[in-house]
Design an enzyme around this catalytic site. Structure first.
Site, short mmCIF file in Angstrom:
data_model
loop_
_atom_site.label_atom_id
_atom_site.label_comp_id
_atom_site.label_asym_id
_atom_site.label_seq_id
_atom_site.Cartn_x
_atom_site.Cartn_y
_atom_site.Cartn_z
N PHE A 1 0.82 -1.22 0.00
CA PHE A 1 0.00 0.00 0.00
C PHE A 1 0.85 1.27 0.00
CE2 PHE A 1 -2.23 -3.42 2.22
CZ PHE A 1 -3.42 -3.48 1.51
N LEU A 2 2.14 1.14 -0.29
CA LEU A 2 3.01 2.32 -0.15
C LEU A 2 2.64 3.44 -1.11
CD1 LEU A 2 5.24 2.52 -2.65
CD2 LEU A 2 6.30 0.66 -1.40
N ARG A 3 2.86 4.65 -0.65
CA ARG A 3 2.69 5.83 -1.49
C ARG A 3 4.06 6.27 -1.97
NH1 ARG A 3 0.96 9.45 3.22
NH2 ARG A 3 2.47 8.03 4.11
N LYS B 1 -6.55 -4.70 -1.78
CA LYS B 1 -5.76 -3.66 -2.46
C LYS B 1 -6.61 -2.89 -3.47
CE LYS B 1 -2.59 -1.12 -3.95
NZ LYS B 1 -1.24 -1.19 -4.30
N CYS C 1 -0.64 4.33 -10.26
CA CYS C 1 -1.52 3.39 -9.55
C CYS C 1 -3.00 3.72 -9.65
CB CYS C 1 -1.10 3.31 -8.09
SG CYS C 1 0.49 2.49 -7.89
N LYS D 1 2.55 14.23 -8.22
CA LYS D 1 2.37 14.73 -6.86
C LYS D 1 3.74 15.13 -6.33
CE LYS D 1 2.95 10.55 -4.17
NZ LYS D 1 2.37 9.73 -3.13
C1 UDX Z 1 -1.51 5.38 -4.19
C2 UDX Z 1 -2.06 4.82 -2.87
O1 UDX Z 1 -2.09 5.85 -1.89
C3 UDX Z 1 -1.18 3.68 -2.36
O2 UDX Z 1 -1.73 3.12 -1.20
C4 UDX Z 1 -1.10 2.63 -3.45
O3 UDX Z 1 -0.24 1.61 -3.05
C5 UDX Z 1 -0.61 3.24 -4.75
O4 UDX Z 1 -1.43 4.34 -5.13
P1 UDX Z 1 0.45 7.01 -4.87
O5 UDX Z 1 -0.02 6.84 -6.29
O6 UDX Z 1 1.90 6.95 -4.59
O7 UDX Z 1 -0.25 5.94 -3.93
O8 UDX Z 1 -0.04 8.47 -4.41
P2 UDX Z 1 -1.09 9.15 -3.45
O9 UDX Z 1 -0.36 9.91 -2.45
O10 UDX Z 1 -2.14 8.22 -2.98
O11 UDX Z 1 -1.74 10.20 -4.46
C6 UDX Z 1 -2.36 9.77 -5.67
C7 UDX Z 1 -2.85 10.94 -6.48
O12 UDX Z 1 -3.97 11.54 -5.84
C8 UDX Z 1 -1.85 12.05 -6.69
O13 UDX Z 1 -1.94 12.52 -8.03
C9 UDX Z 1 -2.27 13.12 -5.73
O14 UDX Z 1 -1.91 14.40 -6.13
C10 UDX Z 1 -3.78 12.93 -5.73
N1 UDX Z 1 -4.45 13.40 -4.52
C11 UDX Z 1 -4.16 12.83 -3.33
C12 UDX Z 1 -5.41 14.40 -4.62
O15 UDX Z 1 -5.70 14.92 -5.70
N2 UDX Z 1 -6.04 14.80 -3.46
C13 UDX Z 1 -5.76 14.26 -2.26
O16 UDX Z 1 -6.38 14.69 -1.28
C14 UDX Z 1 -4.80 13.24 -2.18
#
Ligand code: UDX
Length: 436
Positions: A147-149, A206, A262, A325
């Site tokens: 689940f890592l970000r 997941k 993801c 991000k």
């Molecule tokens: C995500 C899941 O969080 C993680 O658990 C999974 O394993 C893989 O997918 P990740 O893609 O690294 O992780 O990024 P995350 O921090 O979740 O952000 C995803 C996207 O959502 C980014 O583009 C971010 O900018 C966007 N986002 C996030 C928003 O637009 N608003 C928010 O409040 C949070």
């Protein structure tokens, strides 16, 4: 324990280094020889805070190595599968061919009693489909979703919110779960919940987690659309909702929406698999989640065009951000970069800047202008659009400083991350997303 980690991308490289830091003896295996060379030299092949230190320590300790030959997996007790499952070129489903190929190459290396632990995000039913071939070698396949970000990968791997292991309800399955308990002993002793499920449930956990997160983001962006029409402020709505402990503030960040390697592809794959299972109706809302998300990119472009009174051709636009991000150099399905590409498509003179992702962005979109330094991008801009909420733009850029560089004081805040009142007070035409 001795372990192999097959696939050394954003997930596998961090997992390998993190496992070595816990005291395990780890070999990371990847077919990409340049990536292996980089990791073996202690250089993180992508931007991930904390990874370089873990690599350095792991390599120095002798407990971490990288190679491109599957033969090196021989003798490991646990083999983690961490290869990618991108969206299939033919449609919304996931392409699991890398998982299948990894298992195929691994089979001759397996010994009775070995555990193969899938970490990749796969359509439900994949582990059951592939498990028989693993079992035939005397090894056991379990699913242990990750689940890592990105940007927080080291933290999330070493101190996860929960650990989930799916296994068959057999003696071999139970034994394999015990092996994973040993792998994660330190986190479990620190109180991390360790959930044991069947294979299908672990795979669905997941998919469900990513579907929920994507839905939460699109929910607030849908409210942003309504707020735009009603003259309300979505950021205040999110704040008010966030105080409700049943809802919580996280993932209610409105703006240009989610991207990356993801969430977008995972919700599409999840819906496609549900349709295969005859339950497409149950997740039909995910198509709307996707559509809302993509509409935000259109909206950001429209805000810039409107602010320039429709006169975009030849105008210089500073695009602050390219990564999907902050704390990442990943531009896969990046909403930030897509906004830049669309503005360029309208004839604007686009200059993109980003603290980490310019190289990756340029490789995908060489037609865009790039500036390494933020201020260089801002210089003489007719409009500015913030599309990735790096601290460099969110915290460290003052409206006064920016005003001294640009030609036109127009700023579109694609992440609702700026202090609107402060920018307006400094004479800027500030436009947020779903804000008055
Ligand atoms: C995500 C899941 O969080 C993680 O658990 C999974 O394993 C893989 O997918 P990740 O893609 O690294 O992780 O990024 P995350 O921090 O979740 O952000 C995803 C996207 O959502 C980014 O583009 C971010 O900018 C966007 N986002 C996030 C928003 O637009 N608003 C928010 O409040 C949070």
């Amino acid at each position: 324990m001795r372990m192999s980690v097959i696939g050394c991308g954003y997930l596998g490289a961090v997992h390998a280094a993190a496992m070595a830091s816990l005291g395990h003896d780890v070999v990371g295996i990847d077919v990409d020889e340049s990536r292996v060379a980089s990791l073996a030299a202690g250089v993180a092949p992508f931007f991930e805070p904390g990874l370089a230190d873990l690599l350095h320590d792991g390599l120095a300790s002798g407990r971490l190595r990288f190679c491109s030959d599957m033969i090196e997996a021989t003798g490991a007790d646990v083999h983690f599968l961490a290869v990618g499952t991108p969206q299939s070129p033919e449609g919304p489903a996931a392409d699991v061919s890398f998982v299948e190929a990894a298992i195929e190459l691994l089979l001759p290396r397996l010994r009775p009693g070995d555990v193969v632990a899938g970490k990749s995000t796969v359509p439900v039913g994949t582990a059951a489909r592939l498990g028989g071939r693993v079992t035939a070698t005397g090894a056991t396949l379990v699913w242990n979703p990750e689940f890592l970000r990105e940007g927080w990968a080291v933290h999330d791997t070493l101190t996860p919110d929960r650990l989930v292991v799916g296994a068959d309800a057999t003696a071999a399955g139970e034994r394999a779960v015990d092996v994973l308990r040993q792998v994660y002993r330190i986190a479990i002793d620190a109180g991390t919940p360790f959930l044991v499920t069947d294979l299908a449930t672990a795979e669905l956990v997941k998919g469900a987690a990513n579907a929920f997160l994507a839905t939460k983001i699109s929910f607030i962006n849908a409210i942003a659309e309504v707020a735009e029409a009603a003259g309300a402020d979505v950021t205040l709505i999110a704040e008010a909702l966030g105080h409700d402990t049943r809802i919580g503030r996280r993932y209610l960040g409105s703006g240009i929406g989610f991207g990356g390697g993801c969430l977008p592809k995972d919700i599409r794959a999840f819906a496609a698999r549900a349709e295969e299972l005859g339950r497409g109706d149950a997740v039909a809302f995910l198509h709307e989640v996707d559509a809302i998300n993509l509409r935000r990119r259109d909206r950001a472009v429209r805000l810039v065009v409107d602010a320039l009174d429709g006169l975009v051709f030849g105008r210089r636009i500073a695009v602050l951000g390219a990564a999907f991000k902050p704390f990442s150099d990943d531009v896969r399905d990046s909403p930030a970069l897509e906004v830049a590409v669309r503005l360029r498509g309208l004839g604007a003179d686009v200059v993109v800047t980003d603290p980490a992702a310019i190289e990756n962005a340029r490789a995908q979109h060489p037609q865009l202008g790039y500036a390494e330094a933020r201020d260089e991008a801002l210089r003489d801009a007719d409009a500015v659009v913030v599309v990735t909420e790096w601290d460099e733009y969110r915290r460290h850029l003052t409206p006064q400083h920016a005003a001294g560089l640009v030609r036109g004081r127009i700023i579109v805040d694609g992440r609702n991350c700026l202090d609107a009142a402060a920018w307006r007070a400094a004479g800027w035409n500030y436009r947020g997303m779903g804000r008055r």
